[in-house]
Design an enzyme around this catalytic site. Structure first.
Site, PDB file in Angstrom:
ATOM      1  CG  ASP A  34      -2.064  -0.921   1.171  1.00 53.48           C
ATOM      2  OD1 ASP A  34      -2.090  -1.792   0.279  1.00 53.48           O
ATOM      3  OD2 ASP A  34      -2.963  -0.799   2.028  1.00 53.48           O
ATOM      4  CG  HIS A 179       2.305   0.079   4.336  1.00 51.66           C
ATOM      5  ND1 HIS A 179       2.014  -0.869   5.296  1.00 51.66           N
ATOM      6  CD2 HIS A 179       1.190   0.835   4.199  1.00 51.66           C
ATOM      7  CE1 HIS A 179       0.774  -0.687   5.726  1.00 51.66           C
ATOM      8  NE2 HIS A 179       0.244   0.341   5.084  1.00 51.66           N
TER       9      HIS A 179
HETATM   10 ZN   LIG Z   1      -2.640   3.272   3.139  1.00 50.13          ZN
END
Ligand SMILES: [Zn+2]
Length: 211
Positions: A34, A179
Site C-alpha cells: 500500500d 507498504h
Molecule cells: Zn494506506
C-alpha cells in the site's frame, strides 16, 4: 522392529509426492503493498519480487501515481496488479459521497493512463468503510478489499518483527498487508527475502488480487 521400519519408510515415501499436490490445491498467499508508488522503495521491492519470481498487488495512492507515473507503469509491466487506494489517503468516511467518488475516479484515471487497465478493487485507507463508501465504490465498479495479516510494518517494528508477524500468522488464502510508500520502508524491503523464501519452502504459491 523390522515391520516398524518398513512402515516408517512407506510413510516417508508417500509424503514426498503429497507436497506438490497440497500446493496445487490452495496453499496460496496474496502479498499486497500500500501507499506507493515511492521512487525509493517501490523499485527496491520490485527487484526483490522479481528475483523470487513472485507477483503481488499494489494499492496505489492517486497523487503518488501522478508524481511518479513511470514507477506505476513499471509495476504493471512486471506483471503485478495495480489497484486503487484513493487519491490522497483520507478517511473516506469523513467525506461527502461526491468527494468519495472523486477520490476513487481520479485515482482510476491516473492508474489507467499508466497500466491500460481500470482498477477493479478499492482498498480504503485505514480499512475505513461505511455504507456511503461501499455504495460509491460499487457504483464505480470496485470491490472493497481489506487484509487478513497485518504486521504493522509501517510502524517500523524491526525487520525480524515484520518477518515473524507474517510467518507466524499466515494461512492458506491470507492477504498480507505491507507498504512500499508513505515513509521509510527499508525494514519492509529488508524483511521480504526471508518472508518469500520461507513461504516458498512451506509450499506456498503467490497470486495477485483483482485481475
Ligand atoms: Zn494506506
Amino acid at each position: 522392529m523390522g515391520a516398524l521400519a518398513v512402515a516408517l519408510t512407506a510413510a516417508a515415501a508417500v509424503a514426498i509426492p503429497a507436497a506438490p499436490a497440497e500446493a496445487a490445491s490452495g496453499k496460496v498467499v496474496y502479498l499486497t503493498f500500500d501507499d506507493g508508488p515511492s521512487p525509493t522503495y517501490t523499485p527496491r521491492i520490485l527487484g526483490i519480487l522479481s528475483r523470487y519470481g513472485v507477483r503481488a498487488t499494489f494499492f496505489e495512492i492517486g497523487e503518488n501515481v501522478a508524481a511518479h507515473p513511470a514507477i506505476t507503469a513499471q509495476v504493471a509491466r512486471q506483471g503485478h496488479s495495480v489497484q486503487n487506494h484513493s487519491w490522497s489517503h483520507p478517511d473516506l468516511r469523513r467525506l461527502s459521497g461526491s468527494a468519495v467518488s472523486s477520490q476513487i475516479a481520479g485515482t482510476d484515471r491516473v492508474i489507467r493512463a499508466q497500466t491500460g487497465r481500470t482498477p477493479t478493487c478499492l482498498r480504503p485507507p485505514y480499512g475505513a468503510v461505511n455504507s456511503t463508501v461501499r455504495s460509491r465504490a460499487a457504483a464505480l465498479g470496485k470491490q472493497v478489499v481489506l487484509w487478513s495479516v497485518d504486521p504493522t510494518d509501517w510502524s517500523r517494528p524491526g525487520t525480524a518483527a515484520i518477518q515473524s508477524r507474517v510467518l507466524n500468522n499466515v494461512r492458506p488464502g491470507s492477504v498480507i498487508l505491507l507498504h512500499d510508500g508513505g515513509g521509510d520502508r527499508s525494514q519492509t524491503a529488508a524483511a521480504l527475502p526471508t518472508i518469500l523464501s520461507t513461504l516458498k519452502a512451506r509450499g506456498y504459491t503467490f497470486a495477485t488480487l483483482c485481475g
